[in-house]
Motif scaffolding. Structure first.
Motif, short mmCIF file in Angstrom:
data_model
loop_
_atom_site.label_atom_id
_atom_site.label_comp_id
_atom_site.label_asym_id
_atom_site.label_seq_id
_atom_site.Cartn_x
_atom_site.Cartn_y
_atom_site.Cartn_z
N GLU A 91 1.02 -1.22 0.02
CA GLU A 91 0.08 -0.13 -0.01
C GLU A 91 0.87 1.37 0.05
O GLU A 91 0.50 2.15 -0.76
N SER A 116 0.79 4.02 -2.72
CA SER A 116 0.78 5.50 -2.68
C SER A 116 1.88 6.38 -3.10
O SER A 116 1.38 7.50 -3.63
N TRP A 137 -8.22 6.78 -4.55
CA TRP A 137 -7.09 6.10 -4.92
C TRP A 137 -7.29 6.04 -6.64
O TRP A 137 -6.49 6.20 -7.18
N ARG A 140 -11.67 3.07 -1.47
CA ARG A 140 -10.78 3.10 -2.71
C ARG A 140 -10.83 4.28 -3.62
O ARG A 140 -10.22 4.43 -4.60
N ARG A 178 -5.51 7.12 -9.62
CA ARG A 178 -4.89 6.18 -10.80
C ARG A 178 -5.59 6.35 -12.01
O ARG A 178 -4.72 6.53 -13.09
#
Length: 190
Positions: free
Chosen positions: A10, A14, A101, A98, A105
Motif C-alpha cells: 500500500e 501511494s 485512489w 478506494r 490512478r
C-alpha cells in the motif's frame, strides 16, 4: 532500511501515485517509488513486476470474481442474471475507501498513451474472462461472446460513473443500471 515493513504494498502504491502526479509517469522510476515509501528497490520488485503494475495489479482478481459469481448461480440463471452476478462480484474492488485512489490512478492512465494501451489490454482480458465463464455455463459461442461484450460495456460504464466527481452511489448499483440499460438498448435493435 528495515527488512520488513508493514503495509509495504500500500505504501508503494501511494508513493507511486504521488510521484506520478508530481513528475509524471515517465519521469518516475521504481527506485524513486521505493525510496519515497521508505523501502528498498528490491521490495518494490517483490510486490510489482514493474511500475505499470502499480496501476494494474489486482485486475486478475476481478476476472476470477466474475467466474466465481457465475459458477455460484443456479443452473436456471439467464445470461443477464449471470452478468448481474458477475458485475456485482466485482464491487469488492470499488469500495468507497478506494475511490480517491482509483480516481487518481485513472488520471495517471488517462494522461499516458502507453498506460491507456495497457488498460485496453486489461479490459480485453476481463472481457475474455466473462466470455470464458459464460461458455463454462453452457452458452454457445456467439451468445457468450455477445453477452461478454455487453457485460464489459456495463463494467466500463459503471466504472466511469463510479469515479465521476458528482457520484455518491455504489459500484454494484451502477453496474446493475448499466447492464439493464444496455439490455434494453439491445432489445430495441429488433
Amino acid at each position: 532500511m528495515a527488512r520488513w515493513e508493514p503495509n509495504a504494498r500500500e505504501r508503494l502504491a501511494s508513493s507511486a501515485l504521488d510521484l506520478f502526479a508530481e513528475r509524471g509517469y515517465e519521469g518516475t522510476t521504481a527506485a524513486e517509488i521505493a525510496a519515497r515509501a521508505g523501502l528498498a528497490k528490491s521490495t518494490f520488485f517483490r510486490h510489482f513486476a514493474d511500475k505499470r503494475e502499480v496501476l494494474f495489479a489486482g485486475q486478475d482478481l476481478i476476472g476470477e470474481a466474475f467466474a466465481a459469481a457465475m459458477r455460484a448461480c443456479p443452473p436456471s440463471a439467464t445470461p443477464r442474471e449471470l452478468l448481474h452476478a458477475a458485475l456485482a462480484a466485482a464491487a469488492f474492488a470499488f469500495g468507497d475507501e478506494r475511490r480517491a485512489w482509483v480516481v487518481r490512478r485513472q488520471a495517471v492512465i488517462d494522461d499516458n498513451t502507453e498506460l491507456r494501451e495497457r488498460e485496453l489490454l486489461k479490459r480485453a482480458s476481463l472481457t475474455a474472462a466473462l466470455e470464458s465463464a459464460l461458455r463454462e455455463r453452457g452458452l454457445g459461442e456467439r451468445l457468450a461472446a455477445l453477452a461478454a461484450e455487453v457485460g464489459s460495456l456495463a463494467f466500463r460504464g459503471a466504472f466511469a460513473r463510479w469515479i465521476a466527481p458528482s457520484n455518491a452511489r455504489g459500484y454494484a448499483e451502477l453496474a446493475r443500471e448499466e447492464l439493464d440499460a444496455l439490455a434494453s438498448a439491445a432489445a430495441s435493435l429488433g
